[in-house]
Scaffold this active site. Structure first.
Site, short mmCIF file in Angstrom:
data_model
loop_
_atom_site.label_atom_id
_atom_site.label_comp_id
_atom_site.label_asym_id
_atom_site.label_seq_id
_atom_site.Cartn_x
_atom_site.Cartn_y
_atom_site.Cartn_z
N GLY B 17 28.83 41.47 45.72
CA GLY B 17 28.10 42.24 46.57
C GLY B 17 29.22 43.16 47.33
N GLY B 20 29.09 45.48 53.56
CA GLY B 20 30.30 45.08 54.60
C GLY B 20 30.99 43.93 54.19
N ASP B 230 19.76 37.13 45.60
CA ASP B 230 20.51 36.74 44.31
C ASP B 230 21.54 35.64 44.90
OD1 ASP B 230 19.07 38.60 43.41
OD2 ASP B 230 20.80 39.84 42.69
N ARG B 324 14.92 40.03 69.89
CA ARG B 324 14.05 40.76 68.93
C ARG B 324 12.73 39.87 68.52
NH1 ARG B 324 18.10 42.92 64.20
NH2 ARG B 324 18.49 44.79 65.41
N SER B 432 25.32 41.59 63.51
CA SER B 432 25.45 41.32 61.81
C SER B 432 26.78 42.07 61.53
CB SER B 432 24.15 41.72 61.07
OG SER B 432 23.93 43.11 61.51
#
Lengths: 367, 636
Positions: B17, B20, B230, B324, B432
């Site tokens: 990956g 970030g 994944d 949210r 995040s």
């Protein structure tokens, strides 16, 4: 492609004609597809529909589908575009939409090209140099000062500017010595960074990145999906200041006394100051007809002889003022002496690697 | 299988990956002197992190000096409805500021305050202005900065060792399909180059998963094609466990019109800067949806809410800035009550609230996005928005300090969206990006020291590689199965319709039945074409990951009989303190997903004392409250 919207565009289920280049590095051709297009769709939606129906192995890059990642660059009716940002409503209903891979980079398969050139150039561009005496958390910068660099940091690396740049679009041979607009604005960004400790960004761009090749046709600016003023705000200011440095009598004297790259700090500073003063004056960009680089490999190559068949970048219009005239008098011009008709950073005698000949037939259409 | 060519590489740490978390982990592993590989499913620098708009939450106190890590910790726990792993929330709140400041030394240019510090903006669920930002393209700044830091490390290596790739290399457009184990120890990773379809084998004792989320299993999503779960699936198959998989965040304001951009997010800062939500009657409806637990912080009338933008100290916040999940639920209720827009959303109006010039200045990329993608001018007309699948709170169960995966595997680490626990049942906006940095660094560092202390290197078993090759090639060799695109659409329909934002027992049972059918079909998927850059084949291989992760979500959603954060059960609409004490843990038993209950770690005394009793009483059981009272008494 016209911006006018056709009324019928995107009627649910309307069939439209597409021609898409299919193939790989061994060759390929345009294939015709008839595909359904719905209201509000973009070219990438249509490509996805083709993948789900007629062409499951049609290769195409994409990620965010929102114009933020710069993955889905391709040429649509000959224009370099992000396919996620090309609305179907911008085409006539009867218009065939032709989609081809980026021309400047080698094809891998279908619409996917090998863009590793850009990553190599990125790796050659010296990174941000943090100031030695400022601890993390102590960085202080004013908004107005970071904004200039922030404009360039908007770049999403779609490489459309690289793709459209004349210097490399059909000139594979220029790729080694030329980094391209994406990396000129990277250099400009670092040059304008308030705390970057490296002070020779402009000189590096001129000497190593091939800034001198750029003849300011502004095609890169035109295709930039982030509307970064690549030429006006990035390339031209750097060119100006590199030139100013050469025209500055102190620097000139310095360059006679010290070898290149050993110019003491104070001289560089004075050049920057005079550059700031000059940049206020409105005049067009300067450019070099010489198109040479100061890359030692190139100089060595050039020593082998002049390449009489080489295509050179076209010159740009002269830096005329608002009345369409050259600022010919020393009094009104912003630097000593009138501009050289050979380009502002050419000195005589020309070094051999700068000798070029553009064959008159290079501009004639090939077919 | 002997004739299949496999390229072999040896690394100390393999980071899967390149968003970030992955890049931050790789930087840390390389700084620890480890030979590090970064596997990127896309080109370098295109990861989904670029989509983050709002900012990175860090209690630097630059805008309001009363902010500190304790306040940030409280907000995070509150947002996650106290289901968070408290230790992760604590580390995150404490370390975020350093991680942000560090980015400046890598060359990041955040927006500034008047005194030249990093500016911070308001965001839903954060008590003080806390989000470091760059206009509305903070994610891009973060990914570019980390990308450029990696380049600078490569330049150092070029200078010192003569090779850019001596100690850190990026494998762009490469997908990992299998982790390889030596007993219980990670021995490597197997995958393919997307470009050529050639196979590649990494032999490495430590693997960091940083693969992001699972959103591509949903019909309406803001996530890119890469988000196929994944890392979640690789971890499961390697013997690790997943937690909190029932919790998915549906971003309240995704574009619902036009079709081409359905799912794309409208950043929360549109609301932070004054945007309001209206239904088709033109009513500002959020005042009707303030839950009791938030009454103290949120205004109940328009006048007070509007005053808050100028004077936040003496007024309560506008209800548009509720967490949210509350906003998503409110929009969903309005639409279901028949007060939605034609496209099935509600209106988000900033045009009538700020001058056009101000909107363009504060939300430049929002303005351009709407103008260019949809031909909508947000300075003149309202946007049409609705909930879109955005983020998965659930993920690999990890040790909070090191990011090491739990379960029957060693040498496996996870950071970022693929890991679970940090955000509890609901993530706050802005948490995040700081999560990526804090836990990316930790996972990279601990992966490096794990590799260091190994006395013998694990060996990749040949048989496992052969199986991996067969599995990867199978869809190309079959021509009787269904198209991967059809299967993906069917999976998205099941998840979107039956395991979406509002869930019911009957539908979840139905979903599990359909997922079982899909499992049979996915096992027989066939992909047309060859191995060279074949998106159909790539999708066929991703499908089995999407499927197993979807099964985890559906199973856990059926099991948890309450509504909390990103999990709303219509048949169990209330929060239940008993369920707060439980994490649902998924593991693989052969091919089947197994679900077990596990008690939540108990918050330390000094941390729980940061909350007042009235607030805790909404979340804790009587038994826990009694403990809290005893603790309070002892301290006083």
């Amino acid at each position: 492609m016209g911006e006018q919207k056709s009324q019928a565009a995107g009627k649910p289920g309307a069939k439209r004609q597409f021609r898409i280049w299919r193939g790989d590095e061994t060759g390929g051709d345009l294939q015709d597809y008839t595909v359904e297009v719905n209201e509000g769709e973009v070219v990438l939606d249509v490509i996805h529909r083709l993948q789900a129906t007629d062409a499951p192995d049609l290769a195409c890059r994409w990620n965010c589908k929102a114009g933020k990642c710069g993955s889905c660059s391709m040429e649509i009716n000959g224009k370099p575009r992000l396919s996620c940002m090309t609305r179907m409503s911008t085409f006539e209903e009867t218009e065939t939409v032709t989609v081809t891979p980026l021309r400047t980079f080698p094809v891998i398969r279908d619409l996917v090209t090998d863009v590793s050139f850009n990553y190599e150039k990125a790796r050659e561009t010296p990174a941000f140099a943090p100031p030695a005496d400022v601890a993390p958390g102590d960085y202080r910068m004013q908004q107005v000062d970071v904004e200039r660099s922030q404009e360039f940091r908007k770049c999403i690396e779609c490489f459309l500017c690289q793709n459209v740049c004349h210097v490399i679009r059909d000139h594979e041979e220029n790729k080694q010595a030329f980094s391209g607009p994406r990396f000129f604005i990277r250099a400009a960004e670092l040059d304008m960074h308030p705390l970057d400790a490296k002070t020779d960004r402009k000189e590096y761009a001129q000497a190593e990145q091939g800034l001198g090749f750029c003849n300011i046709t502004k095609c890169c600016t035109e295709v930039c999906p982030e509307h970064i003023k690549i030429t006006d705000n990035g390339i031209i200011p750097m060119k100006e200041r590199v030139v100013d440095r050469r025209y500055d009598p102190l620097v000139w004297l310095g360059s006679k006394i010290f070898r290149r790259g050993q110019v003491p700090q104070t001289f560089v500073t004075s050049a920057q100051q005079s550059g700031a003063a000059h940049s206020a004056a409105a005049h067009g960009g300067v450019h070099s007809h010489a198109g040479g680089s100061h890359d030692p490999r190139h100089e060595a190559e050039a020593q082998k002889g002049v390449n009489w068949h080489r295509q050179v970048p076209h010159p740009t219009a002269a830096p005329v003022d608002a009345n369409g005239r050259l600022p010919l008098t020393e009094l009104t011009f912003d630097r000593a002496a009138a501009p050289s008709p050979f380009g502002d950073d050419v000195t005589f005698p020309l070094p051999p690697e700068h000798l070029n000949f553009a064959h008159p037939s290079q501009d004639e259409p090939k077919h | 299988m002997t004739e299949t060519r496999i390229e072999r590489h040896h690394y100390d740490v393999v980071v899967i990956g390149a968003g970030g978390a992955g890049l931050r982990a790789a930087i840390e592993a390389r700084l620890a002197g480890k030979k590090t590989a970064i596997i990127s499913k896309s080109l370098f620098g295109k990861a989904h992190t670029v989509m983050a708009e709002g900012g990175a939450a860090a209690a630097m106190g630059n805008v309001n000096s009363r902010d500190n890590w304790q306040v940030h910790f409280r907000d995070t726990m509150r947002g996650g409805k106290f289901l968070n792993n408290f230790r992760m929330a604590e580390l995150h709140a404490k370390e975020s500021p350093q991680r942000i400041w560090e980015l400046e030394t890598y060359g990041a240019l955040f927006d500034r305050t008047k005194d030249g510090k990093i500016s911070q903006r308001n965001f839903g669920g954060h008590e003080y202005p806390r989000l470091a930002h760059v206009g509305d393209r903070t994610g891009l700044e973060l990914i570019r900065t980390l990308q450029q830091k990696i380049v600078s490390l490569q330049q150092e290596d070029k200078r010192d060792l003569g090779d850019y790739e001596a100690r850190i290399k990026i494998f762009a457009e490469t997908t990992i399909t299998e982790l390889l184990l030596d007993g219980e120890r990670v021995a490597g990773a197997f995958g393919y180059y997307r470009e050529s379809g050639e196979f590649i084998l990494f032999e490495a004792p430590a693997v960091v998963l940083a693969t992001g989320g699972v959103g591509r299993s949903y019909k309406v999503t803001s996530n890119s094609w890469e988000y196929t779960g994944d890392g979640h699936a690789l971890a499961l198959r390697a013997g690790a466990t997943l937690i909190n998989m029932e919790f998915l965040q549906f971003h309240p304001t995704g574009m619902v019109w036009p079709v081409s951009v359905k799912g794309i997010l409208v950043t929360e800062s549109v609301r932070g800067d004054g945007g309001v939500l209206k239904n088709s009657d033109g009513k500002r409806f959020m005042f009707d949806y303030v839950p009791d637990v938030f009454r103290k912080q949120y205004a109940d009338n328009e006048e007070e809410a509007d005053r808050w933008y100028k004077d936040p100290d003496n007024n309560r916040r506008p209800p548009e800035l509720l967490p949210r999940d509350e906003v998503a639920r409110a929009i969903n209720s309005e639409v279901k009550a028949g007060r939605g827009t034609p496209a099935g959303g509600v209106y988000l109006d900033i045009a009538s609230r700020l001058p056009a010039e101000e909107i363009r200045r504060r939300l430049p990329s929002m303005y351009h996005q709407f103008k260019e993608l949809a031909d909508v001018d947000i300075t003149r007309e309202p946007m049409e928005v609705g909930p879109t699948c955005h983020y998965v709170m659930g993920g690999v169960e990890v040790d909070p300090d090191s990011g090491a995966a739990f379960g029957a595997v060693r040498g496996l680490f996870a950071a970022g969206e693929v890991s679970g626990g940090m955000h509890g049942s609901n993530r706050l906006g802005g948490n995040s990006l700081s999560d990526l940095l804090v836990f990316g660094k930790r996972a990279g560092g601990h992966a490096a020291s794990y590799a260091d202390q190994l006395t013998s290197r694990p060996k990749v078993p040949v048989a496992a590689v052969e199986t991996a090759v067969e599995t990867a090639l199978a869809p190309l060799q079959r021509d009787t199965g269904e198209s991967p695109y059809t299967l993906q659409q069917d999976l998205q329909a099941v998840m979107g319709d039956l395991v979406g934002i509002i869930r019911r027992e009957g539908e979840l049972v139905d979903a599990l039945g359909r997922l079982a059918e899909l499992r049979e079909r996915v096992a027989k998927v066939s992909a047309a074409g060859g191995r060279r850059y074949n998106p159909g084949w790539h999708l066929a291989l991703d499908l089995r990951n999407m499927l197993v992760v979807s099964e985890c979500t559906a199973k856990a959603a059926l099991e948890r009989q309450e509504s909390r954060g990103g999990h709303t059960r219509e048949d169990h609409p209330a929060m239940d303190p008993k369920w707060r004490r439980v994490n649902l843990v998924c593991s693989l038993d052969g091919d089947t997903v197994r679900l077990t209950h596990k008690p939540l770690p108990k918050m330390r005394g000094e941390l729980i004392s940061l909350f007042d009793r009235a607030e805790l009483s909404k979340y804790l059981t009587d038994e826990e409250l009694a403990e809290f009272d005893a603790l309070a008494q002892k301290e006083s």
